[in-house]
Design a protein around this motif. Structure first.
Motif, PDB file in Angstrom:
ATOM      1  N   ALA A 131      87.260 -92.568  18.521  1.00  0.00           N
ATOM      2  CA  ALA A 131      86.947 -93.339  19.723  1.00  0.00           C
ATOM      3  C   ALA A 131      87.944 -94.457  19.965  1.00  0.00           C
ATOM      4  O   ALA A 131      88.224 -95.256  19.066  1.00  0.00           O
ATOM      5  N   CYS A 132      88.446 -94.505  21.199  1.00  0.00           N
ATOM      6  CA  CYS A 132      89.330 -95.600  21.603  1.00  0.00           C
ATOM      7  C   CYS A 132      88.555 -96.829  22.055  1.00  0.00           C
ATOM      8  O   CYS A 132      89.149 -97.904  22.209  1.00  0.00           O
ATOM      9  N   GLY A 133      87.241 -96.685  22.295  1.00  0.00           N
ATOM     10  CA  GLY A 133      86.496 -97.806  22.858  1.00  0.00           C
ATOM     11  C   GLY A 133      86.820 -97.957  24.333  1.00  0.00           C
ATOM     12  O   GLY A 133      87.196 -97.001  25.001  1.00  0.00           O
ATOM     13  N   PRO A 134      86.705 -99.161  24.894  1.00  0.00           N
ATOM     14  CA  PRO A 134      87.040 -99.345  26.304  1.00  0.00           C
ATOM     15  C   PRO A 134      88.537 -99.204  26.542  1.00  0.00           C
ATOM     16  O   PRO A 134      89.356 -99.577  25.702  1.00  0.00           O
ATOM     17  N   GLN A 135      88.905 -98.656  27.690  1.00  0.00           N
ATOM     18  CA  GLN A 135      90.316 -98.529  28.035  1.00  0.00           C
ATOM     19  C   GLN A 135      90.861 -99.893  28.462  1.00  0.00           C
ATOM     20  O   GLN A 135      90.109-100.817  28.784  1.00  0.00           O
TER      21      GLN A 135
END
Length: 463
Positions: A131-135
């Motif tokens: 997961a990158c989390g929020p962009q």
């Protein structure tokens, strides 16, 4: 593993990995191990404690769970390398696993949700989640799944914020200013976080590749970069914001048509050489492009997969409601259909040039189905010119190499995420849909369990 639908996801998560359980033995199976070796028929695959113990002609250990796999084909678990996990795990997790998708890469979701899901999946029966989390996006972009940045300092702070959240990667989006993007890449290197996602409008694909961006999504910007009318296209991209929603798709159509009209194989060849040299992976997400292109036809089909989609989401997918479809102009519709044909040719050209490719769907958009659409993506890759084996690589060994994981092949010591098929996917890539069973974390899910999981997902969608 009976009555999965009745037990619910909480009970499934409590199961954890299959450590300390009896060995699992798949007997008589044809192994497509993704190492480059030819398929091996009549193999015995032994799994213990979540790992592949042996692949050969061994004898089943005493007390082992034995699966008769004669006439069937075994491949590594599949990855969808571009998803947005905005729905409930009670619906998503069963759909992924029932489709043999044992891993996903989330490319922007609200942090309060995605990191919780990632931890749940680690301890139970769900797909592995990167997961990158929020962009990271430009100023003024403030949805829950985005961090807005206006300058280099804010970009550095965004990277450090993602690091503290526990993000696995950093995803830039279209509107990140040039100086902010350059600072983001530099800070991400210091933080040990790979950069993957969109290439901002103010940055060239060559600069992103040379700077070390690990992946580029959706074929973003490639036709623009391969146009002999680059200066005019750049001028169009820097125009003031549209005054009305209908102006936006018309602009895309005008610029996109110019790019296709002035496509230069020579310029693309040079760009592809750079991608190969720098190890810049491409995630075409053809499933989403197909959905956007043929949304009118898809909205009229009685697709059985719709039973897994909640009613409000089905309504949102309709052309008159979908964000990307409702303001279309005739020029946009014509360009989109032409773009689809050219995108397939482009993916084939990238493959022939040696550009590494990952299979991803961009799950969350119209007529992209959790789990199911990954098989559509594999078929589109073959339609684009990849041999079935290369398409399979894009969802198995390629994700493992990209992410640095101990999976993606069927070898002793590798993670036991596997898919048992009723027919040979190398003869017809559509056979990846003919799933007889799935091994996730060393745990066997047979036909009955998979059906129950699908029924659970349908029940969740109907709530």
């Amino acid at each position: 593993m009976k009555a999965i639908a009745a037990l619910g996801l909480v009970a499934l998560l409590a199961c954890g990995p299959a450590t300390g359980s009896p060995a699992l033995v798949l007997k008589g199976v044809t192994v497509i191990d993704m190492t480059g070796a030819a398929p091996r028929p009549g193999m015995t695959v032994i799994v213990r404690d979540g790992r592949i113990e042996s692949v050969g002609e061994g004898t089943a250990p005493q007390g082992a769970q034995i699966v008769n796999a004669r006439g069937k084909f075994l491949i590594p678990g599949l990855w969808d390398m571009h998803v947005h996990l905005w729905a409930s795990p009670e619906r998503l997790f069963p759909l992924f696993l029932a489709n043999g998708v044992t891993g996903v890469r989330d490319m922007a979701s609200p942090p309060g949700q995605i990191f919780r899901l990632r931890e749940q999946a680690k301890t139970g029966l769900g797909p592995r989640i990167v997961a990158c989390g929020p962009q990271v996006d430009g100023p003024g972009q403030a949805p829950e799944h985005a961090i807005p940045v206006a300058n280099a300092e804010e970009a550095r702070q965004a990277v450090q914020s993602l690091k503290k959240m526990g993000a696995d990667c950093v995803k830039p989006h279209d509107r990140v200013p040039r100086d902010a993007y350059l600072a983001l890449v530099e800070e991400a290197k210091r933080a040990g976080l790979p950069v993957m996602g969109h290439v901002p409008n103010e940055v060239t694909l060559a600069e992103a590749s040379d700077g070390g961006q690990r992946s580029i999504e959706h074929l973003g910007g490639i036709f623009d970069a391969c146009s002999s009318a680059g200066a005019e296209i750049d001028r169009m991209k820097s125009a003031p914001p549209p005054k009305s929603p209908a102006e936006f798709p018309q602009r895309i159509a005008t610029r996109g048509t110019l790019a296709l009209d002035t496509y230069s194989p020579e310029l693309c060849g040079q760009l592809f050489e750079r991608f190969v040299r720098n190890g810049t992976w491409q995630v075409p997400t053809l499933a989403t492009t197909y959905g956007r292109t043929f949304i009118d036809d898809l909205s009229k089909r009685d697709d059985p997969r719709l039973r897994y989609i909640p009613k409000d989401q089905r309504e949102g997918w309709k052309p008159e409601n979908d964000f990307f479809a409702r303001f279309r102009t005739p020029d946009y519709v014509a360009w989109q259909k032409r773009y689809w044909d050219e995108a397939l040719k482009l993916v084939g050209a990238m493959h022939r040039a040696g550009v590494p490719i990952l299979a991803g769907t961009d799950l969350s958009l119209a007529y992209v189905y959790p789990g199911f659409s990954l098989h559509d993506e594999l078929a589109f890759l073959v339609e684009a010119g990849l041999p079935p084996l290369e398409a399979l690589k894009a969802a198995t060994i390629n994700p493992a190499r990209f992410l640095g994981l101990e999976s993606g092949t069927i070898e002793p010591g590798k993670t036991a995420d596997l898919v048992l098929l009723d027919a040979d996917p190398l003869a017809d890539i559509r056979n990846t849909r003919r799933i007889s069973g799935v091994v996730v974390n060393g745990r066997w899910l047979g036909p009955e369990e998979l059906k129950e999981m699908l029924d659970q997902a349908a029940a969740e969608a109907a709530r």
